[in-house]
Design a protein around this motif. Sequence first.
Motif, PDB file in Angstrom:
ATOM      1  N   GLN A 283       0.815  -1.207   0.000  1.00 29.79           N
ATOM      2  CA  GLN A 283       0.000   0.000   0.000  1.00 29.79           C
ATOM      3  C   GLN A 283       0.856   1.268   0.000  1.00 29.79           C
ATOM      4  OE1 GLN A 283      -0.533  -2.657   1.932  1.00 29.79           O
ATOM      5  NE2 GLN A 283      -2.693  -3.146   2.019  1.00 29.79           N
TER       6      GLN A 283
ATOM      7  N   PRO B 221      -2.611  -7.465  -2.717  1.00 32.62           N
ATOM      8  CA  PRO B 221      -3.805  -7.841  -1.954  1.00 32.62           C
ATOM      9  C   PRO B 221      -5.048  -7.754  -2.840  1.00 32.62           C
ATOM     10  CG  PRO B 221      -2.492  -6.243  -0.751  1.00 32.62           C
ATOM     11  CD  PRO B 221      -1.905  -6.339  -2.110  1.00 32.62           C
TER      12      PRO B 221
ATOM     13  N   PHE C 217      -8.166  -7.618  -1.869  1.00 32.21           N
ATOM     14  CA  PHE C 217      -9.330  -6.945  -1.273  1.00 32.21           C
ATOM     15  C   PHE C 217      -8.861  -5.861  -0.294  1.00 32.21           C
ATOM     16  CE2 PHE C 217      -7.996 -10.323   1.459  1.00 32.21           C
ATOM     17  CZ  PHE C 217      -8.199  -9.868   2.755  1.00 32.21           C
TER      18      PHE C 217
ATOM     19  N   ASP D 198      -9.283  -4.451   3.473  1.00 33.83           N
ATOM     20  CA  ASP D 198      -9.834  -4.837   4.777  1.00 33.83           C
ATOM     21  C   ASP D 198     -10.164  -3.589   5.597  1.00 33.83           C
ATOM     22  OD1 ASP D 198      -7.446  -3.905   5.731  1.00 33.83           O
ATOM     23  OD2 ASP D 198      -6.589  -5.877   6.132  1.00 33.83           O
ATOM     24  N   GLU D 199     -10.470  -3.791   6.880  1.00 39.77           N
ATOM     25  CA  GLU D 199     -10.934  -2.660   7.697  1.00 39.77           C
ATOM     26  C   GLU D 199      -9.880  -1.559   7.844  1.00 39.77           C
ATOM     27  OE1 GLU D 199     -11.956  -4.841  11.357  1.00 39.77           O
ATOM     28  OE2 GLU D 199     -10.147  -3.988  12.250  1.00 39.77           O
ATOM     29  N   LEU D 200      -8.601  -1.936   7.909  1.00 43.61           N
ATOM     30  CA  LEU D 200      -7.542  -0.923   8.026  1.00 43.61           C
ATOM     31  C   LEU D 200      -7.452  -0.089   6.746  1.00 43.61           C
ATOM     32  CD1 LEU D 200      -5.147   0.317   9.581  1.00 43.61           C
ATOM     33  CD2 LEU D 200      -3.702  -1.482   8.652  1.00 43.61           C
ATOM     34  N   ASP D 201      -7.523  -0.761   5.606  1.00 44.27           N
ATOM     35  CA  ASP D 201      -7.473  -0.045   4.321  1.00 44.27           C
ATOM     36  C   ASP D 201      -8.652   0.929   4.206  1.00 44.27           C
ATOM     37  OD1 ASP D 201      -5.231  -1.516   3.408  1.00 44.27           O
ATOM     38  OD2 ASP D 201      -6.529  -3.171   2.846  1.00 44.27           O
TER      39      ASP D 201
ATOM     40  N   ARG E  88      -9.122 -13.218   7.490  1.00 45.02           N
ATOM     41  CA  ARG E  88      -9.601 -12.477   6.312  1.00 45.02           C
ATOM     42  C   ARG E  88      -9.248 -10.984   6.346  1.00 45.02           C
ATOM     43  NH1 ARG E  88     -13.801 -15.477   7.981  1.00 45.02           N
ATOM     44  NH2 ARG E  88     -15.133 -13.696   8.465  1.00 45.02           N
ATOM     45  N   VAL E  89      -7.960 -10.719   6.562  1.00 43.74           N
ATOM     46  CA  VAL E  89      -7.435  -9.354   6.406  1.00 43.74           C
ATOM     47  C   VAL E  89      -6.145  -9.458   5.584  1.00 43.74           C
ATOM     48  CG1 VAL E  89      -8.403  -8.393   8.543  1.00 43.74           C
ATOM     49  CG2 VAL E  89      -6.130  -9.443   8.586  1.00 43.74           C
ATOM     50  N   THR E  90      -5.541  -8.297   5.279  1.00 44.28           N
ATOM     51  CA  THR E  90      -4.278  -8.336   4.543  1.00 44.28           C
ATOM     52  C   THR E  90      -3.131  -8.520   5.544  1.00 44.28           C
ATOM     53  OG1 THR E  90      -4.034  -5.953   4.663  1.00 44.28           O
ATOM     54  CG2 THR E  90      -5.138  -6.819   2.718  1.00 44.28           C
TER      55      THR E  90
ATOM     56  N   THR F 151      -2.207  -5.551   7.676  1.00 48.76           N
ATOM     57  CA  THR F 151      -3.015  -5.273   8.866  1.00 48.76           C
ATOM     58  C   THR F 151      -2.473  -6.058  10.066  1.00 48.76           C
ATOM     59  OG1 THR F 151      -4.914  -4.789   7.494  1.00 48.76           O
ATOM     60  CG2 THR F 151      -5.384  -5.333   9.773  1.00 48.76           C
TER      61      THR F 151
ATOM     62  N   TYR G 296      -2.068  -0.224  15.108  1.00 44.77           N
ATOM     63  CA  TYR G 296      -3.497  -0.240  14.815  1.00 44.77           C
ATOM     64  C   TYR G 296      -4.219  -1.120  15.817  1.00 44.77           C
ATOM     65  CZ  TYR G 296      -7.832  -1.416  12.359  1.00 44.77           C
ATOM     66  OH  TYR G 296      -9.150  -1.608  12.032  1.00 44.77           O
TER      67      TYR G 296
END
Lengths: 171, 71
Positions: free
Chosen positions: A28, A102, A104, A106-109, B30-32, B35, B44
């Motif tokens: 990212q 990646p 998808f 996720d919540e952080l993105d 199911r996260v990158t 994260t 975070y």
Amino acid sequence: MVCLTLCLTFFTMYKEQPSLKQEKMSYQEKKSIVSLISSLLIFGSYCVYVYQAQGGGNPDVEDPRFWASAILVLIPVSIAAKIVISIFFSIVYKIATNEAEPSFSDELDKLIGLKAVRASHYVFVLGFLLALLALVLHQPLSVMFIVLALAGFLSEVAGLLTQLYLYRKGV
Amino acid sequence: MGKSPISNNIRKLRFNNGEMTQQQLAEKVRVTRQTIVAIEAGKYSPSLELAFRIAVAFGLPLEDVFTYHPE
């Protein structure tokens, strides 16, 4: 071609600097940097295009239609250029790191994306107000459009820098 | 960014779970991977749902994975 060269130079530089390896740059972060460079290139090219169009002597710079068409041209061209650069980046990233990007967000993105949009929005609103102020102060119409275009560019840069900062330092 | 009041021992738990990689954990919850890196580094604080998913991935209660340090 220029973007491909920039991407390859960037990945090569990154691989050669041991100090940067200590805190490995994420996908990212690299994407934000490439987007930042591509935005600079696109806006730079746009400025050259407008300057040349102006220098040609055909358009009247105080004609709002000239500026409106110049800005309307910028939007689809920059979107198309960004898509092409993004595809180039994905290919170069895959070749250089042998890692898949990646698939998808996720919540952080999503959280970082929202914060970046907020920063971008603040900068654009400030630019819009400055553009209105230019009209109030009896500045030429071209000044208003230049401030508006610059606000659009700076808002994008603000968003990308926010993204880069938050990915680096955390939320 | 200020230091998060929530700490975790994900790194240790990964090691104790057959040296699970960050990528493997990321896929499980199911996260990158980025994260997981950010959570481990304390950059975070995950959502409650993600915190539970991580705890479930290790088969432990939430408080064994995350610790809250009030000011």
